[in-house]
Motif scaffolding. Sequence first.
Motif, PDB file in Angstrom:
ATOM      1  N   LEU A  12     -19.334  10.549  15.321  1.00 28.95           N
ATOM      2  CA  LEU A  12     -17.849   9.522  14.800  1.00 28.95           C
ATOM      3  C   LEU A  12     -18.286   9.184  13.913  1.00 28.95           C
ATOM      4  O   LEU A  12     -19.241   8.463  12.935  1.00 28.95           O
ATOM      5  CB  LEU A  12     -18.817   8.885  16.099  1.00 28.95           C
ATOM      6  N   LEU A  13     -16.859  10.131  13.134  1.00 31.31           N
ATOM      7  CA  LEU A  13     -17.267  10.033  11.576  1.00 31.31           C
ATOM      8  C   LEU A  13     -16.161   9.602  10.920  1.00 31.31           C
ATOM      9  O   LEU A  13     -14.707   9.837  11.786  1.00 31.31           O
ATOM     10  CB  LEU A  13     -17.667  11.325  10.979  1.00 31.31           C
ATOM     11  N   GLY A  14     -15.314   8.480  10.012  1.00 27.15           N
ATOM     12  CA  GLY A  14     -14.089   8.546   9.600  1.00 27.15           C
ATOM     13  C   GLY A  14     -13.987   9.507   8.792  1.00 27.15           C
ATOM     14  O   GLY A  14     -14.782  10.570   8.263  1.00 27.15           O
ATOM     15  N   LEU A  15     -12.437   9.876   8.369  1.00 30.37           N
ATOM     16  CA  LEU A  15     -11.972  11.098   7.442  1.00 30.37           C
ATOM     17  C   LEU A  15     -13.104  11.545   6.196  1.00 30.37           C
ATOM     18  O   LEU A  15     -13.168  12.053   5.813  1.00 30.37           O
ATOM     19  CB  LEU A  15     -10.377  10.665   7.420  1.00 30.37           C
ATOM     20  N   LYS A  16     -13.305   9.931   5.796  1.00 28.54           N
ATOM     21  CA  LYS A  16     -13.657  10.518   4.226  1.00 28.54           C
ATOM     22  C   LYS A  16     -15.394  10.720   4.611  1.00 28.54           C
ATOM     23  O   LYS A  16     -15.733  11.584   4.002  1.00 28.54           O
ATOM     24  CB  LYS A  16     -13.811   9.032   3.701  1.00 28.54           C
ATOM     25  N   GLU A  17     -15.923  10.019   5.286  1.00 25.35           N
ATOM     26  CA  GLU A  17     -17.521  11.519   5.951  1.00 25.35           C
ATOM     27  C   GLU A  17     -17.131  12.430   6.481  1.00 25.35           C
ATOM     28  O   GLU A  17     -17.750  13.154   5.642  1.00 25.35           O
ATOM     29  CB  GLU A  17     -17.970  10.250   6.790  1.00 25.35           C
ATOM     30  N   THR A  18     -16.201  12.691   7.081  1.00 23.11           N
ATOM     31  CA  THR A  18     -15.701  13.919   7.825  1.00 23.11           C
ATOM     32  C   THR A  18     -15.662  14.960   6.627  1.00 23.11           C
ATOM     33  O   THR A  18     -15.698  16.307   6.701  1.00 23.11           O
ATOM     34  CB  THR A  18     -14.810  13.968   8.210  1.00 23.11           C
ATOM     35  N   PHE A  19     -14.672  14.451   5.901  1.00 27.85           N
ATOM     36  CA  PHE A  19     -14.314  15.258   5.177  1.00 27.85           C
ATOM     37  C   PHE A  19     -14.876  15.699   3.278  1.00 27.85           C
ATOM     38  O   PHE A  19     -14.538  15.930   2.206  1.00 27.85           O
ATOM     39  CB  PHE A  19     -13.056  15.919   4.438  1.00 27.85           C
ATOM     40  N   LYS A  20     -16.064  15.149   3.359  1.00 31.52           N
ATOM     41  CA  LYS A  20     -16.550  14.483   1.471  1.00 31.52           C
ATOM     42  C   LYS A  20     -17.188  15.638   1.118  1.00 31.52           C
ATOM     43  O   LYS A  20     -17.274  15.545   0.182  1.00 31.52           O
ATOM     44  CB  LYS A  20     -17.917  13.917   1.707  1.00 31.52           C
ATOM     45  N   SER A  21     -17.713  16.911   1.716  1.00 31.44           N
ATOM     46  CA  SER A  21     -17.941  17.996   1.196  1.00 31.44           C
ATOM     47  C   SER A  21     -17.066  18.524   0.486  1.00 31.44           C
ATOM     48  O   SER A  21     -17.421  19.800   0.304  1.00 31.44           O
ATOM     49  CB  SER A  21     -18.988  18.919   2.044  1.00 31.44           C
ATOM     50  N   TYR A  22     -15.653  18.170   0.842  1.00 29.18           N
ATOM     51  CA  TYR A  22     -14.292  19.371   0.440  1.00 29.18           C
ATOM     52  C   TYR A  22     -13.822  18.215  -0.693  1.00 29.18           C
ATOM     53  O   TYR A  22     -12.865  19.117  -1.399  1.00 29.18           O
ATOM     54  CB  TYR A  22     -13.433  19.916   1.750  1.00 29.18           C
ATOM     55  N   GLY A  23     -14.226  17.171  -0.766  1.00 31.70           N
ATOM     56  CA  GLY A  23     -13.556  16.538  -2.143  1.00 31.70           C
ATOM     57  C   GLY A  23     -13.214  15.106  -1.207  1.00 31.70           C
ATOM     58  O   GLY A  23     -13.145  14.933   0.008  1.00 31.70           O
ATOM     59  N   GLU A  24     -12.298  14.078  -2.754  1.00 29.90           N
ATOM     60  CA  GLU A  24     -12.396  12.995  -2.367  1.00 29.90           C
ATOM     61  C   GLU A  24     -10.602  13.332  -1.768  1.00 29.90           C
ATOM     62  O   GLU A  24     -10.444  13.642  -1.992  1.00 29.90           O
ATOM     63  CB  GLU A  24     -12.608  12.782  -3.637  1.00 29.90           C
ATOM     64  N   VAL A  25     -11.319  12.385  -0.310  1.00 28.80           N
ATOM     65  CA  VAL A  25      -9.682  11.256   0.381  1.00 28.80           C
ATOM     66  C   VAL A  25      -9.137  10.457  -0.275  1.00 28.80           C
ATOM     67  O   VAL A  25     -10.433   9.146  -0.405  1.00 28.80           O
ATOM     68  CB  VAL A  25     -10.287  11.214   1.946  1.00 28.80           C
ATOM     69  N   ARG A  26      -7.657  11.021   0.191  1.00 28.62           N
ATOM     70  CA  ARG A  26      -7.050   9.770  -1.333  1.00 28.62           C
ATOM     71  C   ARG A  26      -6.283   8.900  -0.056  1.00 28.62           C
ATOM     72  O   ARG A  26      -5.847  10.079   0.392  1.00 28.62           O
ATOM     73  CB  ARG A  26      -5.587  10.139  -2.598  1.00 28.62           C
ATOM     74  N   GLU A  40      -1.258   1.286   8.267  1.00 29.20           N
ATOM     75  CA  GLU A  40      -0.579   2.829   8.440  1.00 29.20           C
ATOM     76  C   GLU A  40      -0.999   3.171   6.931  1.00 29.20           C
ATOM     77  O   GLU A  40      -0.508   3.037   6.410  1.00 29.20           O
ATOM     78  CB  GLU A  40       0.696   3.211   8.601  1.00 29.20           C
ATOM     79  N   ARG A  41      -2.032   4.568   6.960  1.00 34.29           N
ATOM     80  CA  ARG A  41      -2.701   5.183   6.171  1.00 34.29           C
ATOM     81  C   ARG A  41      -1.765   7.032   6.058  1.00 34.29           C
ATOM     82  O   ARG A  41      -2.059   6.981   6.845  1.00 34.29           O
ATOM     83  CB  ARG A  41      -3.443   5.648   5.464  1.00 34.29           C
ATOM     84  N   LEU A  42      -1.685   7.366   4.658  1.00 27.82           N
ATOM     85  CA  LEU A  42      -1.807   8.900   4.493  1.00 27.82           C
ATOM     86  C   LEU A  42      -2.409   9.075   4.259  1.00 27.82           C
ATOM     87  O   LEU A  42      -2.735   8.608   2.509  1.00 27.82           O
ATOM     88  CB  LEU A  42      -0.049   8.374   4.092  1.00 27.82           C
ATOM     89  N   ARG A  43      -3.141  10.098   4.579  1.00 29.70           N
ATOM     90  CA  ARG A  43      -4.458  10.874   4.068  1.00 29.70           C
ATOM     91  C   ARG A  43      -4.049  11.834   3.156  1.00 29.70           C
ATOM     92  O   ARG A  43      -3.371  13.228   3.907  1.00 29.70           O
ATOM     93  CB  ARG A  43      -5.546  11.284   5.147  1.00 29.70           C
ATOM     94  N   HIS A  44      -4.605  12.118   1.798  1.00 26.86           N
ATOM     95  CA  HIS A  44      -4.635  13.563   1.463  1.00 26.86           C
ATOM     96  C   HIS A  44      -6.095  13.656   0.755  1.00 26.86           C
ATOM     97  O   HIS A  44      -7.323  13.175   0.427  1.00 26.86           O
ATOM     98  CB  HIS A  44      -3.491  12.662  -0.537  1.00 26.86           C
ATOM     99  N   LEU A  45      -5.588  15.482   0.761  1.00 22.53           N
ATOM    100  CA  LEU A  45      -6.648  16.420   0.511  1.00 22.53           C
ATOM    101  C   LEU A  45      -6.430  17.325  -0.470  1.00 22.53           C
ATOM    102  O   LEU A  45      -5.886  17.842  -0.166  1.00 22.53           O
ATOM    103  CB  LEU A  45      -8.116  16.645   1.441  1.00 22.53           C
TER     104      LEU A  45
END
Length: 213
Positions: free
Chosen positions: A55-69, A100-105
Motif C-alpha cells: 500500500l503505497l502512494g504514487l510518489k512512493e511507488t515510483f521514487k526509484s524512477y524519478g520525481e513525480v510532479r 483531482e491531480r494530474l501526475r507527471h513522471l
Amino acid sequence: MSSDLLAVALERLFQAQQCVEAALTTLKDEGLIERSPKVGTHVAQRKYEHGLDALLGLKETFKSYGEVRNEVRAAMAVSAPPMVAQRLRLEPGQQVVFVERLRHLGGLPLSLDLTYLAPDIGEQVLAHPLETNDIFALIEQLTGRRLGAASLALEAIPADAHSAVALQVPDGAPLLMLERLTSLDDGRPVDLEYIRMRGDRITMRGNLIRSTL
C-alpha cells in the motif's frame, strides 16, 4: 554505369537493408522501439512497474524512477456521490473533499487521480500544498495513525474526453483504471481513489501465493 557495377551496387543496397531490418527487429524485441504499418517506427515510451503487493502512494511507488510532479486541477468540498458516500460510510449527500491531480513522471503525464477524502481529514489535507505532498503521507501525519489496508479493482476503460485531454491520448484510447479504497489501521475508510493511468506507460506486477486447500 555498367551492368556489373549496377548489380554490385544493388546487392550492397539489399544487404544494407537487411542489416537495418535486423537491427530494427532487435530493438523492437528489446522494447526500445515500436513498429506498426499505420504509425511507422518510433521510440517506445518507457514503462514503469507498479507493484500490487504494498500500500503505497504514487510518489512512493515510483521514487526509484524519478520525481513525480503533481498538477492539482481541483481541490474542494463537494456533496458525496451516492457510491462515494456508501464506500466511505457517510450519510447520503454528506460533504467530502474532492481532489483531482494530474501526475507527471519523466516529463510526461502518467495518471489522472480523482480522490475523495473523509471530510474531517480532507479539510486538514487542503491546508497543505498538494503539489509537493503525498496524500497518504499527509493522512498519516494528520491523524497520527497508520494506513492499514486497501481494497482495489483494476480494469481497462476507454479514455473519456476529459481524461484524454489531460493524459494527452486520443479519445477512446485504452487506460488502466485503478479503484482503491484505503482505510486506517482501525478499519475506518478514509480515501477513495479512481486513478486513470496511461496503459502505455505502466505495467502492473504482483506476486500471488496459492492458499492451502
